[in-house]
Scaffold this motif. Sequence first.
Motif, PDB file in Angstrom:
ATOM      1  N   ALA A   1      33.140 -16.744  12.819  1.00  0.00           N
ATOM      2  CA  ALA A   1      32.565 -16.181  14.044  1.00  0.00           C
ATOM      3  C   ALA A   1      32.370 -14.686  13.846  1.00  0.00           C
ATOM      4  CB  ALA A   1      33.493 -16.456  15.228  1.00  0.00           C
ATOM      5  N   GLY A   2      31.740 -14.064  14.816  1.00  0.00           N
ATOM      6  CA  GLY A   2      31.490 -12.631  14.758  1.00  0.00           C
ATOM      7  C   GLY A   2      32.748 -11.795  14.620  1.00  0.00           C
ATOM      8  N   ASP A   3      33.875 -12.321  15.114  1.00  0.00           N
ATOM      9  CA  ASP A   3      35.138 -11.587  15.030  1.00  0.00           C
ATOM     10  C   ASP A   3      35.870 -11.837  13.710  1.00  0.00           C
ATOM     11  OD1 ASP A   3      36.102 -14.174  15.338  1.00  0.00           O
ATOM     12  OD2 ASP A   3      37.231 -13.743  17.181  1.00  0.00           O
ATOM     13  N   GLY A   4      35.258 -12.632  12.822  1.00  0.00           N
ATOM     14  CA  GLY A   4      35.862 -12.911  11.522  1.00  0.00           C
ATOM     15  C   GLY A   4      36.739 -14.144  11.481  1.00  0.00           C
ATOM     16  N   ALA A   5      36.936 -14.802  12.625  1.00  0.00           N
ATOM     17  CA  ALA A   5      37.769 -16.006  12.664  1.00  0.00           C
ATOM     18  C   ALA A   5      36.987 -17.182  12.078  1.00  0.00           C
ATOM     19  CB  ALA A   5      38.175 -16.319  14.101  1.00  0.00           C
ATOM     20  N   ARG A   6      37.629 -17.929  11.207  1.00  0.00           N
ATOM     21  CA  ARG A   6      36.991 -19.096  10.601  1.00  0.00           C
ATOM     22  C   ARG A   6      36.864 -20.171  11.668  1.00  0.00           C
ATOM     23  NH1 ARG A   6      35.070 -19.392   5.972  1.00  0.00           N
ATOM     24  NH2 ARG A   6      36.222 -17.568   5.302  1.00  0.00           N
ATOM     25  N   VAL A   7      35.636 -20.709  11.831  1.00  0.00           N
ATOM     26  CA  VAL A   7      35.371 -21.654  12.915  1.00  0.00           C
ATOM     27  C   VAL A   7      34.901 -23.030  12.430  1.00  0.00           C
ATOM     28  CG1 VAL A   7      34.895 -19.865  14.637  1.00  0.00           C
ATOM     29  CG2 VAL A   7      33.021 -20.745  13.219  1.00  0.00           C
ATOM     30  N   ALA A   8      34.660 -23.194  11.147  1.00  0.00           N
ATOM     31  CA  ALA A   8      34.209 -24.490  10.636  1.00  0.00           C
ATOM     32  C   ALA A   8      34.797 -24.727   9.257  1.00  0.00           C
ATOM     33  CB  ALA A   8      32.681 -24.540  10.564  1.00  0.00           C
ATOM     34  N   ALA A   9      35.185 -25.972   9.008  1.00  0.00           N
ATOM     35  CA  ALA A   9      35.696 -26.343   7.686  1.00  0.00           C
ATOM     36  C   ALA A   9      34.524 -26.639   6.761  1.00  0.00           C
ATOM     37  CB  ALA A   9      36.602 -27.559   7.793  1.00  0.00           C
ATOM     38  N   GLY A  10      34.669 -26.216   5.519  1.00  0.00           N
ATOM     39  CA  GLY A  10      33.633 -26.471   4.534  1.00  0.00           C
ATOM     40  C   GLY A  10      33.864 -25.632   3.293  1.00  0.00           C
ATOM     41  N   TYR A  11      32.876 -25.661   2.403  1.00  0.00           N
ATOM     42  CA  TYR A  11      33.006 -24.882   1.177  1.00  0.00           C
ATOM     43  C   TYR A  11      32.874 -23.393   1.468  1.00  0.00           C
ATOM     44  CZ  TYR A  11      27.909 -24.391   1.166  1.00  0.00           C
ATOM     45  OH  TYR A  11      26.610 -24.093   1.504  1.00  0.00           O
ATOM     46  N   ARG A  12      33.472 -22.617   0.612  1.00  0.00           N
ATOM     47  CA  ARG A  12      33.368 -21.159   0.625  1.00  0.00           C
ATOM     48  C   ARG A  12      33.193 -20.739  -0.828  1.00  0.00           C
ATOM     49  NH1 ARG A  12      37.526 -16.775   0.308  1.00  0.00           N
ATOM     50  NH2 ARG A  12      36.473 -14.940   1.146  1.00  0.00           N
ATOM     51  N   VAL A  13      32.084 -20.077  -1.143  1.00  0.00           N
ATOM     52  CA  VAL A  13      31.794 -19.653  -2.512  1.00  0.00           C
ATOM     53  C   VAL A  13      31.991 -18.150  -2.601  1.00  0.00           C
ATOM     54  CG1 VAL A  13      30.100 -19.644  -4.385  1.00  0.00           C
ATOM     55  CG2 VAL A  13      30.055 -21.477  -2.684  1.00  0.00           C
ATOM     56  N   VAL A  14      32.806 -17.717  -3.574  1.00  0.00           N
ATOM     57  CA  VAL A  14      33.068 -16.291  -3.778  1.00  0.00           C
ATOM     58  C   VAL A  14      32.982 -15.966  -5.264  1.00  0.00           C
ATOM     59  CG1 VAL A  14      34.535 -16.061  -1.718  1.00  0.00           C
ATOM     60  CG2 VAL A  14      35.565 -16.656  -3.903  1.00  0.00           C
ATOM     61  N   ALA A  15      32.677 -14.718  -5.552  1.00  0.00           N
ATOM     62  CA  ALA A  15      32.674 -14.267  -6.943  1.00  0.00           C
ATOM     63  C   ALA A  15      34.088 -14.376  -7.496  1.00  0.00           C
ATOM     64  CB  ALA A  15      32.172 -12.826  -7.021  1.00  0.00           C
ATOM     65  N   ASP A  16      34.191 -14.696  -8.762  1.00  0.00           N
ATOM     66  CA  ASP A  16      35.492 -14.772  -9.431  1.00  0.00           C
ATOM     67  C   ASP A  16      35.811 -13.376  -9.957  1.00  0.00           C
ATOM     68  OD1 ASP A  16      37.629 -15.139 -11.288  1.00  0.00           O
ATOM     69  OD2 ASP A  16      37.046 -17.232 -11.532  1.00  0.00           O
ATOM     70  N   ALA A  17      36.823 -12.750  -9.377  1.00  0.00           N
ATOM     71  CA  ALA A  17      37.175 -11.377  -9.746  1.00  0.00           C
ATOM     72  C   ALA A  17      37.564 -11.246 -11.209  1.00  0.00           C
ATOM     73  CB  ALA A  17      38.304 -10.873  -8.856  1.00  0.00           C
ATOM     74  N   GLU A  18      38.099 -12.308 -11.786  1.00  0.00           N
ATOM     75  CA  GLU A  18      38.563 -12.252 -13.173  1.00  0.00           C
ATOM     76  C   GLU A  18      37.479 -12.634 -14.169  1.00  0.00           C
ATOM     77  OE1 GLU A  18      42.087 -14.623 -13.421  1.00  0.00           O
ATOM     78  OE2 GLU A  18      42.982 -13.631 -11.691  1.00  0.00           O
ATOM     79  N   ARG A  19      36.435 -13.336 -13.722  1.00  0.00           N
ATOM     80  CA  ARG A  19      35.385 -13.817 -14.629  1.00  0.00           C
ATOM     81  C   ARG A  19      34.012 -13.585 -14.014  1.00  0.00           C
ATOM     82  NH1 ARG A  19      35.735 -19.531 -16.254  1.00  0.00           N
ATOM     83  NH2 ARG A  19      34.126 -18.809 -17.661  1.00  0.00           N
TER      84      ARG A  19
END
Length: 149
Positions: free
Chosen positions: A75-93
Amino acid sequence: MGEIGANGVFEAATGDGPPTAGDAARTAEVQAAYAGLIQIRRLTGTAPAPWERGRMVWAVALALEAGGVPPSAVAGDGARVAAGYRVVADAERPDAVRVEWAGPPGGAAPREAEGRLREGARVLAEAGWEALLYRGAGGRRFLEVEPAG
């Protein structure tokens, strides 16, 4: 990141943006974007194409959503509101990304994670990515994704 951005350009749903519409229009947008990606692969003769390798978070998120795997959302306040995938850069690779299964606090996401990530790994393998399932800190499951081959 989902929907059509303020500049009128399609944005892949990475799981850290607002909820996607989830309607026929969004499905058509995702399929059109993925078809464009497939055309880039045809032209370059590689899968994933160099263009995707330079935008791995976006490309992996698009492959997941096009494969029918739902994105998480906040949501706009940063609260997670739906379950599902989350893709992020791998900090180590820098040549890999991580896919997590995220959801609202107290929800079923932690219990669903392994099965849903295995589903995501299958979708990604069909799309030309190699996805390995790992157990991280606190027993949390995640996929490490890199170009196949």
